[in-house]
Design a protein around this motif. Structure first.
Motif, PDB file in Angstrom:
ATOM      1  N   ASP A 135       0.852  -1.187   0.000  1.00  0.00           N
ATOM      2  CA  ASP A 135       0.000   0.000   0.000  1.00  0.00           C
ATOM      3  C   ASP A 135       0.892   1.244   0.000  1.00  0.00           C
ATOM      4  O   ASP A 135       1.552   1.542   0.994  1.00  0.00           O
ATOM      5  N   SER A 137      -0.533   4.190  -1.185  1.00  0.00           N
ATOM      6  CA  SER A 137      -1.515   5.214  -1.524  1.00  0.00           C
ATOM      7  C   SER A 137      -1.233   6.528  -0.811  1.00  0.00           C
ATOM      8  O   SER A 137      -0.554   6.552   0.217  1.00  0.00           O
ATOM      9  N   ASN A 161      -2.304  -1.268  -3.517  1.00  0.00           N
ATOM     10  CA  ASN A 161      -2.974   0.034  -3.500  1.00  0.00           C
ATOM     11  C   ASN A 161      -1.972   1.118  -3.884  1.00  0.00           C
ATOM     12  O   ASN A 161      -1.083   1.473  -3.121  1.00  0.00           O
ATOM     13  N   ASN A 186      -6.185  -1.242  -6.251  1.00  0.00           N
ATOM     14  CA  ASN A 186      -6.750   0.109  -6.135  1.00  0.00           C
ATOM     15  C   ASN A 186      -5.768   1.089  -6.760  1.00  0.00           C
ATOM     16  O   ASN A 186      -4.682   1.332  -6.248  1.00  0.00           O
TER      17      ASN A 186
HETATM   18  C1  LIG Z   1      -5.909   0.859  -0.300  1.00  0.00           C
HETATM   19  O1  LIG Z   1      -6.779  -0.018  -0.969  1.00  0.00           O
HETATM   20  C2  LIG Z   1      -6.961  -1.234  -0.300  1.00  0.00           C
HETATM   21  C3  LIG Z   1      -7.813  -2.081  -1.178  1.00  0.00           C
HETATM   22  O2  LIG Z   1      -8.881  -1.370  -1.647  1.00  0.00           O
HETATM   23  C4  LIG Z   1      -7.629  -0.981   1.038  1.00  0.00           C
HETATM   24  O3  LIG Z   1      -7.766  -2.188   1.755  1.00  0.00           O
HETATM   25  C5  LIG Z   1      -6.775  -0.014   1.840  1.00  0.00           C
HETATM   26  O4  LIG Z   1      -7.454   0.315   3.033  1.00  0.00           O
HETATM   27  C6  LIG Z   1      -6.516   1.238   1.033  1.00  0.00           C
HETATM   28  N1  LIG Z   1      -5.630   2.096   1.769  1.00  0.00           N
HETATM   29  C7  LIG Z   1      -6.013   3.264   2.246  1.00  0.00           C
HETATM   30  C8  LIG Z   1      -4.983   4.082   2.956  1.00  0.00           C
HETATM   31  O5  LIG Z   1      -7.134   3.676   2.113  1.00  0.00           O
END
Ligand SMILES: *[C@@H]1O[C@H](CO)[C@@H](O)[C@H](O)[C@H]1NC(C)=O
Ligand SMILES: *[C@@H]1O[C@H](CO)[C@@H](O)[C@H](O)[C@H]1NC(C)=O
Ligand SMILES: *[C@@H]1O[C@H](CO)[C@@H](O)[C@H](O)[C@H]1NC(C)=O
Ligand SMILES: *[C@@H]1O[C@H](CO)[C@@H](O)[C@H](O)[C@H]1NC(C)=O
Ligand SMILES: *[C@@H]1O[C@H](CO)[C@@H](O)[C@H](O)[C@H]1NC(C)=O
Ligand SMILES: *[C@@H]1O[C@H](CO)[C@@H](O)[C@H](O)[C@H]1NC(C)=O
Ligand SMILES: *[C@@H]1O[C@H](CO)[C@@H](O)[C@H](O)[C@H]1NC(C)=O
Ligand SMILES: *[C@@H]1O[C@H](CO)[C@@H](O)[C@H](O)[C@H]1NC(C)=O
Ligand SMILES: *[C@@H]1O[C@H](CO)[C@@H](O)[C@H](O)[C@H]1NC(C)=O
Ligand SMILES: *[C@@H]1O[C@H](CO)[C@@H](O)[C@H](O)[C@H]1NC(C)=O
Ligand SMILES: *[C@@H]1O[C@H](CO)[C@@H](O)[C@H](O)[C@H]1NC(C)=O
Ligand SMILES: *[C@@H]1O[C@H](CO)[C@@H](O)[C@H](O)[C@H]1NC(C)=O
Length: 719
Positions: A135, A137, A161, A186
């Protein structure tokens, strides 16, 4: 001294539920705590640290001479292998070193919500490691994700992500072939272009979530998605996808959430396709070019909670079978061409219905009585249709109703409407403009209730009568629009008893008399306190104004006093200078006389000042030049004299702001000051109302980003 430390009890995020398990973990931890992570792992982490330009204090904990299993954000397994690097929201800046990929036992890498930049070492992190969760993101990673050289080894990655970064370029497609374990991808909120790859599911049988919204993907929806038999969530809204919904897509029968909102899609929603998605809970196809009717088979989607078909080209009547979707919470059919009477839909089957938005269609007939049994309904918008008739007593049953907009229909009997609605205690927003045409404004003392009403519009109804006596009972009122009626009489003194009122538009009526002192003592207009401080509430539905600009919160409305186009006489009270919070003051097209009061210079927040078409005399107070935020200024068609200041704020306005004052002189006017023999040019015919509002909007929006405000003040019509 550091306290004695159990490295692996930290690693377990879930608390052991039974004591036995806990004891076991404890024993294992104590037994293995003699060991530590390898020097090699330590050096991979230190390489990562070295790539950071801002480590958020990580270096304090990441000391070469300590066990890296104890380092901040690091978790090791019982055999002291690093499994987790969890550094979300640590304020990290700099690059992501590919060295992390060399950690032999890494399972979870979470770097989200930092300010990391540069490229993502995708090849290393995704393909050369043991990771199952990655992740990154909410960073500032950029560049494109390159296609990878032919790979055959199956990779363990389950969750990727990369959303909310600055990635660009085509989305890689070859990579998915080796992702047999991929569950969630994502990539939303980047700038990916090109086509959506079609092979996500060819090898990954458990693929569950694909989120690609807020990118610039184009081309058609890949048919390959239909083979994603486990796909539950598919979101690809806010892209530039074109074409139709492919039949194959409907083979993905596990879908619960399907959104292609805000794309360029067209075609019809085929009945035989829709029914295949029997698990669907959210269907969002808003802001596209879909055509034709809602298929009857939609009634078979028993789990459907959210239906968004807004802003398409759909038509026909709403099928009665919609009432079979008994889980529905939201129905949004805004801005289509749906027609017919709604009475064929039995809304009493929809006990969970919370929001029904039919704005801008062609619905006709009466409001179906069955709606009144939806006791959970909080927002109902029927604006801009052809509904008619009187409101029914049943409406009073909607005890949760907070937002009601009936604007621009053919409803009649305003007295009856108010009697019915006064028992809706939870009503905060009531928009009824462009109805009840040519009726009389009820002035009946028995009208009360509305304790929570914050926004009331009865604009453009051509109502006769007076500003009604029951209004002061609406003690929560913040926004009041009574403009474009035929109200007569004076502006009542009680207006200042509405303690929260900060937006008052009573323009375009036949109000007479002087501007009462009470009006220049309205508490909210005297206080510069930001509206958001006392009312952070969001509307249940965004309020739209003409040109489809929208307000999400009451507090987003500007502080406005609009008395224009009435028959007000007398002086502009000097106390007007107390209304320091005002953003817009419009007194145009009245019969006001006397000077422009000096105190107007105290209205330092003003963006709009319109005093045009009155009988004002005297000179322009020099201090008006201090109103630095003024974007629209109009004193045309009065009887003012003397010079317009040739420097400062006023000198930036065009001659149309000053025309029709034959004794006014200045560089932008036909009559220059000092030249004694300036010919008399009458520009009295210039009617300000004929000036295109766009002429003001462009500079206004460009310099202040406030085109919304301008539009709303000038063309206030609330839906
Ligand atoms: C990033 O995406 C994943 C899958 O959708 C999710 O589980 C995760 O919580 C997301 N990370 C954030 C920081 O939102
Ligand atoms: C960490 O310590 C090891 C030996 O204990 C040494 O070889 C290595 O250079 C050190 N690394 C750093 C970055 O100081
Ligand atoms: C990464 O961490 C953030 C913040 O703790 C969290 O919201 C997100 O769900 C995590 N990502 C994954 C994939 O677990
Ligand atoms: C995708 O990640 C974003 C963060 O950028 C998050 O807000 C969103 O909920 C995620 N989508 C899904 C479906 O998990
Ligand atoms: C998109 O990313 C930007 C920058 O990270 C962030 O501020 C914004 O909230 C994100 N938008 C969505 C819809 O997640
Ligand atoms: C969207 O796609 C169409 C073709 O379908 C193209 O003409 C248009 O330029 C694209 N718009 C953007 C913003 O990429
Ligand atoms: C998928 O959909 C297509 C077109 O609707 C159909 O011909 C095909 O048989 C379906 N495949 C499966 C595996 O159901
Ligand atoms: C669906 O709705 C129709 C018409 O409203 C009704 O006749 C029918 O019985 C309903 N079917 C089911 C399965 O509820
Ligand atoms: C109304 O909403 C509440 C919670 O918002 C929910 O508990 C209740 O079941 C709903 N009522 C009906 C009739 O669905
Ligand atoms: C009225 O609104 C209040 C506050 O928003 C809410 O708590 C209450 O449940 C509502 N009443 C009904 C009958 O829905
Ligand atoms: C402007 O306001 C100040 C105090 O707020 C006051 O002293 C002053 O007299 C006002 N100016 C005019 C011209 O009314
Ligand atoms: C206002 O001006 C108009 C036109 O200039 C004039 O006809 C009218 O008599 C004036 N009214 C007052 C009250 O001064």
């Amino acid at each position: 001294m550091r306290p004695f430390h159990f490295p692996c009890s930290r690693s377990s995020s879930k608390l052991p539920t039974d004591l036995l398990g806990f004891a076991l973990v404890l024993v294992l931890c104590v037994a293995s705590s003699i060991g530590s992570c390898t020097d090699q792992e330590k050096s991979f982490l230190l390489q990562f640290l070295a790539g950071l330009s801002e480590d958020g204090g990580l270096a304090m904990s990441w000391q070469n001479d300590t066990d890296c299993c104890t380092w901040e954000g690091i978790t090791c397994s019982t055999d002291m292998t690093i499994t987790d690097v969890l550094l979300a929201s640590k304020g990290l800046e700099g690059h992501i070193s590919p060295s992390l990929a060399n950690l032999p036992g890494l399972l979870r890498l979470n770097l989200s919500h930092n300010s990391l930049s540069g490229k993502l070492p995708l090849e290393e992190l995704v393909l050369s490691s043991s990771s199952i969760i990655l992740d990154v993101s909410f960073n500032r990673l950029s560049g494109d994700l390159q296609e990878l050289s032919a790979q055959t080894t199956i990779r363990p990655l389950q969750v990727l992500n990369i959303s909310s970064n600055l990635f660009t370029g085509q989305f890689p497609s070859s990579i998915w072939g080796v992702m047999k374990n991929l569950v969630a991808l994502n990539a939303s909120n980047n700038s990916f272009t090109g086509h959506i790859p079609s092979n996500f599911c060819t090898n990954s049988p458990s693929f569950d979530l694909l989120e690609l919204s807020y990118n610039q993907f184009s081309g058609s929806i890949p048919t390959g998605l239909g083979s994603c038999s486990k796909l539950r969530v598919l979101k690809a809204g806010h892209n530039n996808l074109s074409g139709t919904l492919p039949d194959e897509l409907f083979n993905a029968t596990s879908l619960e959430y399907l959104s292609f909102a805000d794309n360029n899609l067209h075609g019809t929603l085929e009945g035989e396709n829709v029914v295949k998605l029997s698990k669907l809970a959210t269907l969002d196809l808003g802001d596209n070019k879909f055509c034709c009717e809602i298929p009857e088979s939609i009634g078979q989607l028993k789990r459907l909670k959210e239906l968004h078909l807004n802003h398409n080209k759909m038509y026909g009547s709403v099928p009665s079978t919609l009432a079979n979707c008994t889980s529905l919470i939201t129905i949004d059919l805004r801005s289509n061409n749906f027609s017919g009477e709604l009475t064929n839909v039995n809304f009493s089957n929809l006990p969970n219905l919370n929001t029904l938005d039919l704005l801008q269609n062609n619905f006709s007939g009466k409001i179906p009585e069955s709606i009144y049994s939806c006791s959970n309904l909080t927002a109902l918008r029927l604006s801009s249709n052809k509904f008619h008739g009187q409101l029914s007593k049943g409406l009073g049953n909607l005890k949760s109703l907070s937002f009601l907009s009936l604007t621009n229909n053919g409803f009649t009997n305003i007295a009856n409407a108010l009697q019915i609605l006064r028992s809706s205690n939870n009503l905060t927003t009531l928009l009824m403009g462009l109805n009840f045409r040519n009726e009389r404004m009820p002035d009946d003392d028995s009208i009360d209730g509305f304790e929570n009403l914050q926004v009331l519009s009865l604009s453009k109804c051509s109502l006769s009568g007076k500003i009604p006596r029951w209004l002061p009972k609406l003690s929560s009122l913040e926004v009041l629009l009574l403009d474009s009626n035929q109200l007569t009489g004076t502006i009542p003194d009680w207006i200042s008893s509405l303690h929260f009122l900060f937006y008052l538009d009573i323009s375009n009526n036949s109000l007479m008399g002087e501007i009462p002192t009470a009006l220049v003592q309205m508490p909210m207009l005297m206080s510069e306190k930001a509206a958001a401080q006392w009312d952070p509430r969001a509307f249940e539905l965004s309020i739209y104004t003409y040109l489809s600009l929208q307000y999400r919160m009451v507090s987003a409305f500007p502080k406005v006093l609009n008395l224009g186009s009435n028959e007000l006489t007398g002086l502009i009270p000097p106390e007007i200078g107390q209304l320091k919070a005002l953003l817009s003051l419009d007194l145009s097209f009245n019969k006001l006389s006397g000077d422009i009061p000096q105190s107007i210079c105290n209205l330092t927040n003003l963006l709009i000042l319109d005093l045009s078409s009155n009988n004002l005399t005297g000179t322009i107070p020099a201090s008006v030049n201090n109103l630095n935020f003024l974007s629209k200024f109009n004193i045309s068609n009065n009887d003012l004299e003397g010079p317009v200041p040739d420097a400062g704020q006023l000198s930036t306005f065009p001659s149309t702001s000053f025309d029709g004052n034959p004794r006014l002189c200045g560089p932008m006017l036909a009559r220059h000051c000092g030249s004694a023999k300036t010919p008399f040019v009458s520009t009295k015919q210039t009617n300000d109302k004929a000036v295109s509002p766009l002429a003001f909007m462009i500079p206004f929006g460009a310099f202040f980003g406030l085109g919304v405000l301008y539009d709303q003040i000038v063309l206030s019509r609330f839906f």
